[in-house]
Motif scaffolding. Structure first.
Motif, PDB file in Angstrom:
ATOM      1  N   TYR A  59       0.748  -1.266   0.027  1.00 41.57           N
ATOM      2  CA  TYR A  59      -0.090   0.103   0.078  1.00 41.57           C
ATOM      3  C   TYR A  59       0.912   1.224   0.094  1.00 41.57           C
ATOM      4  N   ALA A  60       0.492   2.508  -0.656  1.00 37.05           N
ATOM      5  CA  ALA A  60       1.055   3.643  -0.749  1.00 37.05           C
ATOM      6  C   ALA A  60       0.124   4.663  -0.140  1.00 37.05           C
ATOM      7  N   LEU A  61       0.521   5.590   0.574  1.00 36.93           N
ATOM      8  CA  LEU A  61      -0.125   6.580   1.225  1.00 36.93           C
ATOM      9  C   LEU A  61       0.438   7.993   1.079  1.00 36.93           C
ATOM     10  N   SER A  62      -0.502   8.906   0.320  1.00 35.65           N
ATOM     11  CA  SER A  62      -0.072  10.139   0.334  1.00 35.65           C
ATOM     12  C   SER A  62      -0.342  10.996   1.288  1.00 35.65           C
ATOM     13  N   LEU A  63       0.539  11.682   2.139  1.00 41.91           N
ATOM     14  CA  LEU A  63       0.042  12.252   3.420  1.00 41.91           C
ATOM     15  C   LEU A  63       0.754  13.743   3.376  1.00 41.91           C
ATOM     16  N   PRO A  64       0.126  14.714   4.001  1.00 39.52           N
ATOM     17  CA  PRO A  64       0.876  15.996   4.212  1.00 39.52           C
ATOM     18  C   PRO A  64       2.208  15.753   4.993  1.00 39.52           C
ATOM     19  N   ARG A  65       3.200  16.672   4.798  1.00 40.21           N
ATOM     20  CA  ARG A  65       4.392  16.524   5.168  1.00 40.21           C
ATOM     21  C   ARG A  65       4.559  16.299   6.546  1.00 40.21           C
ATOM     22  N   ASP A  66       3.713  16.985   7.450  1.00 40.14           N
ATOM     23  CA  ASP A  66       3.544  17.051   8.928  1.00 40.14           C
ATOM     24  C   ASP A  66       3.052  15.866   9.322  1.00 40.14           C
ATOM     25  N   ARG A  67       2.190  15.059   8.662  1.00 39.00           N
ATOM     26  CA  ARG A  67       1.800  13.810   9.207  1.00 39.00           C
ATOM     27  C   ARG A  67       2.104  12.405   8.841  1.00 39.00           C
ATOM     28  N   GLY A  68       3.122  12.287   8.032  1.00 34.58           N
ATOM     29  CA  GLY A  68       3.659  11.035   7.447  1.00 34.58           C
ATOM     30  C   GLY A  68       4.370  10.416   8.574  1.00 34.58           C
ATOM     31  N   ALA A  69       5.179  11.095   9.412  1.00 32.09           N
ATOM     32  CA  ALA A  69       5.806  10.533  10.473  1.00 32.09           C
ATOM     33  C   ALA A  69       4.970  10.075  11.648  1.00 32.09           C
ATOM     34  N   GLU A  70       3.776  10.803  11.653  1.00 34.87           N
ATOM     35  CA  GLU A  70       2.523  10.622  12.878  1.00 34.87           C
ATOM     36  C   GLU A  70       2.109   9.161  12.436  1.00 34.87           C
ATOM     37  N   MET A  71       1.708   9.098  11.167  1.00 32.86           N
ATOM     38  CA  MET A  71       1.005   8.227  10.568  1.00 32.86           C
ATOM     39  C   MET A  71       1.857   6.861  10.736  1.00 32.86           C
ATOM     40  N   GLY A  78       0.886  -7.574  19.353  1.00 36.42           N
ATOM     41  CA  GLY A  78       1.710  -9.102  20.113  1.00 36.42           C
ATOM     42  C   GLY A  78       2.393  -9.552  18.712  1.00 36.42           C
ATOM     43  N   PRO A  79       3.427 -10.385  19.213  1.00 35.43           N
ATOM     44  CA  PRO A  79       4.185 -11.058  17.967  1.00 35.43           C
ATOM     45  C   PRO A  79       3.242 -12.211  17.497  1.00 35.43           C
ATOM     46  N   GLY A  80       2.270 -12.721  18.058  1.00 34.54           N
ATOM     47  CA  GLY A  80       1.417 -13.839  17.506  1.00 34.54           C
ATOM     48  C   GLY A  80       0.457 -13.222  16.510  1.00 34.54           C
ATOM     49  N   TYR A  81       0.144 -11.841  16.247  1.00 37.10           N
ATOM     50  CA  TYR A  81      -0.690 -11.277  15.443  1.00 37.10           C
ATOM     51  C   TYR A  81       0.055 -10.623  14.434  1.00 37.10           C
ATOM     52  N   CYS A  82       1.081  -9.663  14.795  1.00 39.50           N
ATOM     53  CA  CYS A  82       1.837  -8.965  13.942  1.00 39.50           C
ATOM     54  C   CYS A  82       3.295  -8.818  14.531  1.00 39.50           C
ATOM     55  N   GLN A  83       4.232  -8.397  13.421  1.00 39.16           N
ATOM     56  CA  GLN A  83       5.625  -8.515  13.740  1.00 39.16           C
ATOM     57  C   GLN A  83       6.065  -7.130  12.873  1.00 39.16           C
ATOM     58  N   VAL A  84       7.057  -6.461  13.406  1.00 34.53           N
ATOM     59  CA  VAL A  84       7.573  -5.486  12.476  1.00 34.53           C
ATOM     60  C   VAL A  84       8.845  -5.962  11.823  1.00 34.53           C
ATOM     61  N   ILE A  85       8.864  -5.988  10.445  1.00 30.26           N
ATOM     62  CA  ILE A  85      10.043  -6.714   9.857  1.00 30.26           C
ATOM     63  C   ILE A  85      11.045  -5.469   9.767  1.00 30.26           C
ATOM     64  N   SER A  86      10.602  -4.551   9.049  1.00 29.45           N
ATOM     65  CA  SER A  86      11.715  -3.509   8.778  1.00 29.45           C
ATOM     66  C   SER A  86      10.898  -1.946   8.981  1.00 29.45           C
ATOM     67  N   ALA A  87      11.581  -1.002   9.351  1.00 28.28           N
ATOM     68  CA  ALA A  87      10.936   0.446   9.296  1.00 28.28           C
ATOM     69  C   ALA A  87      12.304   1.400   9.170  1.00 28.28           C
ATOM     70  N   GLN A  88      12.090   2.047   7.945  1.00 30.86           N
ATOM     71  CA  GLN A  88      12.992   3.320   7.555  1.00 30.86           C
ATOM     72  C   GLN A  88      12.246   4.406   7.106  1.00 30.86           C
ATOM     73  N   ALA A  89      12.939   5.582   7.376  1.00 26.75           N
ATOM     74  CA  ALA A  89      12.009   7.016   6.915  1.00 26.75           C
ATOM     75  C   ALA A  89      13.134   7.826   6.946  1.00 26.75           C
ATOM     76  N   ASP A  90      12.963   9.139   6.085  1.00 29.50           N
ATOM     77  CA  ASP A  90      13.665  10.144   6.124  1.00 29.50           C
ATOM     78  C   ASP A  90      12.797  11.150   5.830  1.00 29.50           C
ATOM     79  N   TRP A  91      12.362  11.932   7.101  1.00 29.33           N
ATOM     80  CA  TRP A  91      11.421  13.001   6.773  1.00 29.33           C
ATOM     81  C   TRP A  91      12.116  14.455   6.701  1.00 29.33           C
ATOM     82  N   THR A  92      13.372  14.702   6.530  1.00 32.96           N
ATOM     83  CA  THR A  92      14.200  15.689   6.451  1.00 32.96           C
ATOM     84  C   THR A  92      14.570  16.145   4.974  1.00 32.96           C
ATOM     85  N   ALA A  93      14.303  15.124   4.082  1.00 30.83           N
ATOM     86  CA  ALA A  93      14.880  15.145   2.740  1.00 30.83           C
ATOM     87  C   ALA A  93      13.852  16.022   1.934  1.00 30.83           C
TER      88      ALA A  93
END
Length: 296
Positions: A79-91, A103-118
């Motif tokens: 999924y790709a979401l277009s958000l205002p500049r100040d709402r992307g990090a919050e979302m 919980g790990p039985g329902y969901c696990q974070v595999i990776s997370a990366q972001a650059d909000w100052t670019a």
């Protein structure tokens, strides 16, 4: 009454035996009618049978079509979401927290990366979890983006059929286990040289290693089927930036501002390099000019 019916049926049987061979079917119908009469069947039913020896055509009920085989599908969503500049990090933080809270039985974070100052801030979050939980979570992404002043730009579903891989791994593991058992039975017998027994041990070790590899592959394939992967991309945009007629102007202004800042940065860098050279060169030139009148 019953005795009279029995006598009548006996008479019909005798008559049927005396009928010519060409009337076999009619005789059989007479016998069937006599049997019904002897069993106490209604007289009108026997008469109907006599009038229509062939009887009604049998009604055939169509059998339901067999169900299609259930394939083992490993699903991945993007999924790709277009958000205002100040709402992307919050979302992105809210979605990551929702996964961790489940919980790990329902969901696990595999990776997370972001650059909000670019220049074009963006982020990416990859989740893996229970298919039902992932389906409930992704069903609310469009509403989340709308409430944040943005929109859902892309929604892609990819499914990979791993049925063949699971069948191959299962069959291979079963065959390897059977062969290992047969060799162990042969090893339990007495006899054979030391070299032969060592060769059997090496074969058993190789079979056990192969069996473990097949079990690992089978477990990995089953885990892919029993879970789903969800990749979320957060982009700068929003409702106005996505469909407003002023989007080209806003984008051109943004590009012009970025270009101006880039040129200013180049000038500052060049000034910081040339300024010391100009100062030193000016001082040397001033000293040379002062010495000329004195020497004259």
């Amino acid at each position: 009454m019953r005795k009279a019916l029995m006598l009548a049926s006996a008479g019909l049987i005798v008559l049927a035996g005396c009928s010519p061979p060409s009337d076999d079917k009619q005789a059989q119908s007479y016998e069937a009618a006599s049997a019904d009469a002897a069993a106490g069947a209604p007289a009108d039913a026997a008469a109907t049978t006599l009038r229509n020896p062939a009887g009604p055509a049998p009604v055939t009920t169509p059998r339901p079509a067999p169900l299609a085989p259930v394939a083992q599908i490993a699903y991945a969503y993007r999924y790709a979401l277009s958000l205002p500049r100040d709402r992307g990090a919050e979302m992105m933080s809210r979605h990551e927290l929702a996964c961790a809270s489940a919980g790990p039985g329902y969901c696990q974070v595999i990776s997370a990366q972001a650059d909000w100052t670019a220049r074009e801030p963006a982020g990416q979050l990859e989740l893996r979890g229970q298919p039902e939980w992932i389906n409930r979570f992704r069903s609310g992404l469009a509403l989340d983006a709308q409430n944040a002043g943005g929109r859902l730009d892309e929604a892609v579903t990819d499914g990979e059929d791993v049925t063949r891989g699971i069948d191959v791994a299962t069959t291979g593991a079963r065959t390897t286990a059977s062969l290992t058992q047969r060799i162990e039975d042969l090893q339990a017998r007495r006899g054979g040289t030391m070299a032969q027994r060592l060769e059997i041990e090496r074969d058993l070790a190789e079979l056990r290693r192969q069996y473990d590899a097949q079990q690992i592959e089978l477990r990995a394939l089953n885990d892919r089927v029993q879970s789903a992967r969800l990749t979320l991309e957060y982009r700068q945009g929003g409702v106005m930036a996505a469909d407003s007629p002023t989007r080209p102007v806003a984008r051109a202004l943004g590009d012009a501002f970025g270009l101006s800042m880039g040129m200013l940065a180049i000038l500052i860098t060049a000034g910081s390099i040339l300024l010391p050279i100009v100062v030193i060169g000016g001082a040397v030139w001033w000293g040379i000019r002062r010495r000329k009148p004195a020497s004259a």
